[in-house]
Design a protein around this motif. Sequence first.
Motif, PDB file in Angstrom:
ATOM      1  N   TYR A   1       2.319   6.209  -5.654  1.00  0.00           N
ATOM      2  CA  TYR A   1       2.044   6.382  -7.018  1.00  0.00           C
ATOM      3  C   TYR A   1       0.926   7.182  -7.442  1.00  0.00           C
ATOM      4  CZ  TYR A   1       1.185   4.527 -11.843  1.00  0.00           C
ATOM      5  OH  TYR A   1       0.835   4.309 -13.330  1.00  0.00           O
ATOM      6  N   ALA A   2      -0.089   6.976  -6.548  1.00  0.00           N
ATOM      7  CA  ALA A   2      -1.247   8.106  -6.847  1.00  0.00           C
ATOM      8  C   ALA A   2      -1.110   9.274  -6.477  1.00  0.00           C
ATOM      9  CB  ALA A   2      -2.451   7.573  -5.903  1.00  0.00           C
ATOM     10  N   ALA A   3      -0.136   9.849  -5.445  1.00  0.00           N
ATOM     11  CA  ALA A   3       0.432  11.088  -5.008  1.00  0.00           C
ATOM     12  C   ALA A   3       1.202  11.721  -6.331  1.00  0.00           C
ATOM     13  CB  ALA A   3       1.105  10.995  -3.829  1.00  0.00           C
ATOM     14  N   GLY A   4       1.809  10.690  -6.882  1.00  0.00           N
ATOM     15  CA  GLY A   4       2.713  11.327  -8.034  1.00  0.00           C
ATOM     16  C   GLY A   4       1.897  11.759  -9.144  1.00  0.00           C
ATOM     17  N   ILE A   5       0.765  10.885  -9.411  1.00  0.00           N
ATOM     18  CA  ILE A   5      -0.058  11.213 -10.408  1.00  0.00           C
ATOM     19  C   ILE A   5      -0.507  12.616 -10.476  1.00  0.00           C
ATOM     20  CG2 ILE A   5      -2.212  10.655 -11.883  1.00  0.00           C
ATOM     21  CD1 ILE A   5      -1.208   7.639 -11.108  1.00  0.00           C
ATOM     22  N   VAL A   6      -1.146  12.840  -9.241  1.00  0.00           N
ATOM     23  CA  VAL A   6      -1.773  14.185  -9.092  1.00  0.00           C
ATOM     24  C   VAL A   6      -0.599  15.115  -9.079  1.00  0.00           C
ATOM     25  CG1 VAL A   6      -3.969  13.597  -8.340  1.00  0.00           C
ATOM     26  CG2 VAL A   6      -2.166  13.865  -6.515  1.00  0.00           C
ATOM     27  N   TRP A   7       0.518  15.255  -8.553  1.00  0.00           N
ATOM     28  CA  TRP A   7       1.555  16.019  -8.703  1.00  0.00           C
ATOM     29  C   TRP A   7       1.934  16.246 -10.055  1.00  0.00           C
ATOM     30  CZ3 TRP A   7       7.220  14.315  -8.705  1.00  0.00           C
ATOM     31  CH2 TRP A   7       8.144  15.752  -8.889  1.00  0.00           C
TER      32      TRP A   7
ATOM     33  N   TRP B   1       0.747  -1.285  -0.089  1.00  0.00           N
ATOM     34  CA  TRP B   1      -0.199  -0.071   0.049  1.00  0.00           C
ATOM     35  C   TRP B   1       0.888   1.102  -0.071  1.00  0.00           C
ATOM     36  CZ3 TRP B   1      -4.619  -0.139  -1.720  1.00  0.00           C
ATOM     37  CH2 TRP B   1      -5.313  -1.402  -1.693  1.00  0.00           C
ATOM     38  N   PRO B   2       2.140   1.284   0.650  1.00  0.00           N
ATOM     39  CA  PRO B   2       2.662   2.642   0.502  1.00  0.00           C
ATOM     40  C   PRO B   2       3.056   3.158  -0.841  1.00  0.00           C
ATOM     41  CG  PRO B   2       3.432   1.239   2.495  1.00  0.00           C
ATOM     42  CD  PRO B   2       2.501   0.523   1.822  1.00  0.00           C
TER      43      PRO B   2
ATOM     44  N   ILE C   1       0.160   9.863   3.392  1.00  0.00           N
ATOM     45  CA  ILE C   1      -0.428   8.669   3.622  1.00  0.00           C
ATOM     46  C   ILE C   1       0.460   7.687   3.570  1.00  0.00           C
ATOM     47  CG2 ILE C   1      -2.101   7.064   2.866  1.00  0.00           C
ATOM     48  CD1 ILE C   1      -4.037   9.479   2.328  1.00  0.00           C
ATOM     49  N   ALA C   2       1.501   7.627   2.472  1.00  0.00           N
ATOM     50  CA  ALA C   2       2.434   6.758   2.014  1.00  0.00           C
ATOM     51  C   ALA C   2       3.237   6.714   3.263  1.00  0.00           C
ATOM     52  CB  ALA C   2       3.105   7.205   0.552  1.00  0.00           C
ATOM     53  N   GLY C   3       3.721   7.822   3.546  1.00  0.00           N
ATOM     54  CA  GLY C   3       4.714   7.801   4.698  1.00  0.00           C
ATOM     55  C   GLY C   3       4.174   7.143   5.997  1.00  0.00           C
ATOM     56  N   ARG C   4       2.979   7.440   6.358  1.00  0.00           N
ATOM     57  CA  ARG C   4       2.402   6.822   7.585  1.00  0.00           C
ATOM     58  C   ARG C   4       2.233   5.294   7.243  1.00  0.00           C
ATOM     59  NH1 ARG C   4       3.170   9.501  11.849  1.00  0.00           N
ATOM     60  NH2 ARG C   4       1.083   8.223  12.818  1.00  0.00           N
ATOM     61  N   LEU C   5       1.752   5.013   6.253  1.00  0.00           N
ATOM     62  CA  LEU C   5       1.645   3.458   6.065  1.00  0.00           C
ATOM     63  C   LEU C   5       2.868   2.751   6.011  1.00  0.00           C
ATOM     64  CD1 LEU C   5      -0.810   3.282   3.119  1.00  0.00           C
ATOM     65  CD2 LEU C   5      -1.208   2.689   5.412  1.00  0.00           C
ATOM     66  N   ALA C   6       3.806   3.661   5.825  1.00  0.00           N
ATOM     67  CA  ALA C   6       5.224   3.078   5.911  1.00  0.00           C
ATOM     68  C   ALA C   6       5.969   2.979   7.107  1.00  0.00           C
ATOM     69  CB  ALA C   6       6.369   3.619   4.664  1.00  0.00           C
ATOM     70  N   GLY C   7       5.142   3.640   8.221  1.00  0.00           N
ATOM     71  CA  GLY C   7       5.605   3.860   9.478  1.00  0.00           C
ATOM     72  C   GLY C   7       6.590   4.989   9.809  1.00  0.00           C
ATOM     73  N   LEU C   8       6.860   5.886   8.940  1.00  0.00           N
ATOM     74  CA  LEU C   8       7.639   6.924   9.182  1.00  0.00           C
ATOM     75  C   LEU C   8       7.188   7.944  10.469  1.00  0.00           C
ATOM     76  CD1 LEU C   8       8.333   8.199   5.315  1.00  0.00           C
ATOM     77  CD2 LEU C   8       9.555   6.391   6.889  1.00  0.00           C
ATOM     78  N   GLY C   9       8.348   8.376  10.946  1.00  0.00           N
ATOM     79  CA  GLY C   9       7.935   9.285  12.196  1.00  0.00           C
ATOM     80  C   GLY C   9       8.941  10.473  12.184  1.00  0.00           C
TER      81      GLY C   9
ATOM     82  N   THR D   1      -1.664  15.717  -3.554  1.00  0.00           N
ATOM     83  CA  THR D   1      -0.210  15.341  -3.591  1.00  0.00           C
ATOM     84  C   THR D   1       0.407  15.106  -2.263  1.00  0.00           C
ATOM     85  OG1 THR D   1       0.078  16.232  -5.828  1.00  0.00           O
ATOM     86  CG2 THR D   1       2.274  15.859  -4.586  1.00  0.00           C
ATOM     87  N   PHE D   2       0.158  16.218  -1.557  1.00  0.00           N
ATOM     88  CA  PHE D   2       0.468  16.292  -0.086  1.00  0.00           C
ATOM     89  C   PHE D   2       0.029  15.229   0.898  1.00  0.00           C
ATOM     90  CE2 PHE D   2      -0.318  18.069   4.387  1.00  0.00           C
ATOM     91  CZ  PHE D   2       0.944  17.964   4.840  1.00  0.00           C
ATOM     92  N   VAL D   3      -1.419  14.999   0.682  1.00  0.00           N
ATOM     93  CA  VAL D   3      -2.122  14.131   1.323  1.00  0.00           C
ATOM     94  C   VAL D   3      -1.808  12.660   1.030  1.00  0.00           C
ATOM     95  CG1 VAL D   3      -4.451  12.967   1.764  1.00  0.00           C
ATOM     96  CG2 VAL D   3      -4.177  15.618   1.623  1.00  0.00           C
ATOM     97  N   GLY D   4      -1.674  12.338  -0.299  1.00  0.00           N
ATOM     98  CA  GLY D   4      -1.175  10.975  -0.693  1.00  0.00           C
ATOM     99  C   GLY D   4       0.266  10.797  -0.210  1.00  0.00           C
ATOM    100  N   ILE D   5       1.250  11.657  -0.549  1.00  0.00           N
ATOM    101  CA  ILE D   5       2.697  11.456   0.191  1.00  0.00           C
ATOM    102  C   ILE D   5       2.478  11.318   1.874  1.00  0.00           C
ATOM    103  CG2 ILE D   5       4.991  12.360   0.440  1.00  0.00           C
ATOM    104  CD1 ILE D   5       4.641  13.930  -2.252  1.00  0.00           C
TER     105      ILE D   5
END
Length: 308
Positions: free
Chosen positions: A193-199, A187-188, A248-256, A242-246
Amino acid sequence: MTSPASPAPGAFTDIRRGDWIDRFAPAAVRPYLRLARLDRPIGTWLLLFPGWWSIALAGAGPLPDLWLMALFGIGAVVMRGAGCTVNDILDRDFDAMVERTRTRPIPSGQVSVKQALAFLTLQLLIGLAVLVQLNLFSIGLGVLSLVLVFTYPLMKRITWWPQAFLGLTFNWGALMGWTAVRGDLDWPALALYAAGIVWTLGYDTIYAHQDKEDDARIGVKSTALRLGDQSKIWIYGFYTLTFVGIGIAGRLAGLGGLFLPLLSLAALHLSWQVATWNPDDQTDCLNKFRSNRWFGWLVLAAFLAGKI
């Protein structure tokens, strides 16, 4: 008399004379270097960043796999050049009628279609040599990407949203970077990928405003023409997603840690782009488009910092 390879005085063109190609490259290879857009690296950066982001996101620690980063860098240069070659072969008649593009190598007669096809073959072979360094899943995805590479240039003939198809093409690295590191899709990577498309929808709509008058005259479609005076509002929307999608990707990957603060700086850059952009100024359109490389670096920094 102005030669076909040189812009007329005062003409708007994205080819800059007197650059490193004119100074250092042999005359015989200059048209091919320009055909691959090696004189204008912003497209390579925009193709490369989603792959680098994904490699950083998928990595186990704060330092990404530098070998993969290098492979993706070479691949981005080669495949961006291949995509531009395909685009210029298919669009040669359109390019000859547009002020910004009429001095490109094919419409100006510096490179024939047969020569361009031979050059395209060479680029694809180099791309294949890079691709086979990856795992089988990534190789399969890389082969699938050719469908997008070869069909994207046709989209401006049939839809007002060719920028969406460019987004599908240019952000494929967001999928491949993840699979190159982990050997699967998760999912991340899909969120990225989705965020990049709207960017891409945002920055390439800005880019398309350079040619809106010529495009309308010759019958080429674009989001710049479709959205018209509402383009700024739409681009704000694209960049918000774009901001929201990136995020979400970071949160799904466990970034902090510093991920969200640095990502917020990247979002401020996008806001600055739209707020200060003049859609009727061709030079400003090109400069704002090019400024997206700074957004790419800020997002990469956010992903790396989020791994600490």
